[in-house]
Write an enzyme that holds these catalytic residues in place. Structure first.
Site, mmCIF file in Angstrom:
data_model
loop_
_atom_site.group_PDB
_atom_site.id
_atom_site.type_symbol
_atom_site.label_atom_id
_atom_site.label_comp_id
_atom_site.label_asym_id
_atom_site.label_seq_id
_atom_site.Cartn_x
_atom_site.Cartn_y
_atom_site.Cartn_z
ATOM 1 N N ARG A 1 -10.631 10.509 1.141
ATOM 2 C CA ARG A 1 -10.598 11.387 2.415
ATOM 3 C C ARG A 1 -12.032 12.007 2.701
ATOM 4 N NH1 ARG A 1 -5.808 9.193 2.402
ATOM 5 N NH2 ARG A 1 -3.714 10.194 2.320
ATOM 6 N N GLU B 1 7.583 -6.523 1.693
ATOM 7 C CA GLU B 1 6.348 -6.382 2.539
ATOM 8 C C GLU B 1 5.318 -7.611 2.526
ATOM 9 O OE1 GLU B 1 5.366 -4.356 5.040
ATOM 10 O OE2 GLU B 1 6.390 -2.596 4.663
ATOM 11 N N LYS C 1 -2.261 -1.576 -3.584
ATOM 12 C CA LYS C 1 -3.103 -0.303 -3.647
ATOM 13 C C LYS C 1 -2.203 0.693 -3.909
ATOM 14 C CE LYS C 1 -6.478 2.116 -0.985
ATOM 15 N NZ LYS C 1 -7.263 2.181 0.372
ATOM 16 N N LYS D 1 0.885 -1.178 -0.042
ATOM 17 C CA LYS D 1 0.079 0.037 -0.071
ATOM 18 C C LYS D 1 0.924 1.241 0.083
ATOM 19 C CE LYS D 1 -3.698 2.315 2.401
ATOM 20 N NZ LYS D 1 -4.517 2.225 3.702
#
Length: 329
Positions: A212, A239, A254, A202
Site C-alpha cells: 500500500r 477461479e 497470491k 488472489k
C-alpha cells in the site's frame, strides 16, 4: 544375531547429507534466475528514487533508474520485470491508466526499449494505483465496485500495455470475466502473442500492507467483495479454472507463503504454468527480523523461495529476485 542398532545401521539416510556437494547433488528443488520476476515501482513527479520505508531496499523509481533496474534484471538473467505505475494525480475513474502518456505506459515503452526480448516486460493491469478511492475498479453509486464497467477498462488498458511493449499483461483486480475480455481486446488489436498472467487466486490478505505504501494507495475499507476469502481453497480452484477457460496463459497464486496448500492444489489442477507472488508483507517480515538479528537473513530468503518452488510454482515474483540471481553466479 545382529543387534537392533546394527540392523538400523543398514539404512542411513544421513549418508546423503554428509557434505555440501552431496546435498546439492540430490536436491529435489532449485531456484534459478530464469524462474524469478522482479516487481518494480515507477512514480511520476520524483527526481530521485523514493525509498519505501516498510520494504527496506525497495524504492519507487524514476524513469531513469527504472531503465537501469530493467537492464540489471536482464543482465542477471531474470525471467522478467513486473511494472507498477504510481501517477502524480488520481481520480475516481482511474483515468491515468488509459493515458498513453501516463506513467505506466511511458515506463513500459522505456523498459522494452532497454531490454528488448532479453527480459520479459510485464504489466500490472489494475486500477488501484490510479483511483483516488484505492479500489481496483470504478465504483457504482452505492460504493460497490462495478465489475463489468471495470472489465471494459481493463481490456482497453491491456491493449495499451501491449502497444507500449509489454510481453505479458497481468490482470490483478479479480473481476469476473476479466481474462476473456482482455484476450479478446488483445487479439482484436493484433497482439495475439502477448501472454496473460492471470491472478487466478488472489486473497484478501493482511500481507499486502507494505505494498500500500509502495503504490501510495488511498484505499479506505477493504477488497473483500472481490478478492478471495483466506478460508477457501475450492473457490480458488474454481477461479483458476475459469481463468484457464477464458484464455489465461499463466495463473498466479497470491500471496505465497500463507497459501502454499493452495499453490500445490492449483499446480495439480492445471497443465499451464503457475506463478506465485512472494508479497510485500512476506518480504518485510524477513527483512525486519533480520535487521534485529532475530534470524539469518540469507538462509531465510533461501528457505522462503525454495518452499514456494517446492509447493509447485514454476515462477516466483519476489523483491529478492535480483539479489538472488546475482548470488547464484
Amino acid at each position: 544375531m545382529s543387534t537392533p542398532a546394527e540392523r538400523a545401521a543398514r539404512h542411513r539416510p544421513r549418508r546423503l547429507r554428509t557434505t555440501a556437494a552431496m546435498r546439492s547433488m540430490i536436491a529435489e528443488t532449485d531456484v534459478r534466475p530464469q524462474q524469478l520476476i522482479l516487481p518494480l515501482f515507477v512514480a511520476d513527479g520524483i527526481a530521485e528514487p523514493r525509498p519505501i520505508t516498510s520494504m527496506p531496499g525497495v524504492v519507487q523509481h524514476t524513469l531513469d533508474t527504472l531503465r537501469k533496474a530493467c537492464v540489471a534484471a536482464a543482465d542477471a538473467g531474470l525471467a522478467g520485470v513486473m511494472l507498477f505505475g504510481i501517477p502524480e494525480h488520481k481520480d475516481a475513474l482511474g483515468s491515468g491508466a488509459l493515458d498513453d502518456r501516463g506513467v505506466l505506459n511511458v515506463a513500459l515503452r522505456a523498459a522494452r526499449a532497454e531490454v528488448g526480448d532479453a527480459c520479459l516486460v510485464m504489466s500490472d493491469v489494475c486500477l488501484d494505483e490510479f483511483t483516488d478511492h484505492g479500489h481496483c475498479g470504478v465504483l457504482r453509486s452505492d460504493g460497490v465496485v462495478d465489475n463489468d464497467a471495470t472489465v471494459e477498462i481493463y481490456a482497453e488498458m491491456a491493449a495499451l500495455h501491449a502497444a507500449a511493449g509489454a510481453h505479458v499483461v497481468a490482470p490483478s483486480g479479480m473481476m469476473d470475466g476479466q481474462v476473456a475480455a482482455i484476450r479478446a481486446a488483445l487479439d482484436a488489436a493484433g497482439a495475439q502473442d502477448v501472454a496473460i498472467m492471470a491472478y487466478g487466486a488472489k486473497y484478501a490478505s493482511a500481507f499486502y500492507g507494505p505494498f500500500r505504501e509502495a503504490v501510495a494507495s488511498s484505499l479506505q475499507g477493504d477488497r473483500k467483495t472481490y478478492q478471495q476469502d483466506p478460508a477457501n481453497v475450492r473457490e480458488a480452484l474454481r477461479e483458476v479454472a475459469l481463468d484457464v477457460a477464458e484464455g489465461a496463459d499463466i495463473v498466479m497464486v497470491k500471496p505465497a507463503l500463507g497459501y502454499l496448500d493452495v499453490l500445490r492444489a492449483v499446480r495439480e489442477a492445471v497443465s499451464i504454468p503457475v506463478a506465485a507472488y512472494n508479497v510485500s508483507g512476506e518480504y518485510a517480515m524477513v527483512e525486519a527480523a533480520a535487521e534485529r538479528g532475530w534470524i539469518n537473513r540469507e538462509a531465510a530468503i533461501a528457505e522462503t523461495l525454495i518452499s514456494i518452488r517446492r509447493a509447485g510454482a514454476d515462477m516466483i515474483l519476489t523483491y529478492w529476485a535480483h539479489e538472488w540471481a546475482v548470488g547464484q553466479r
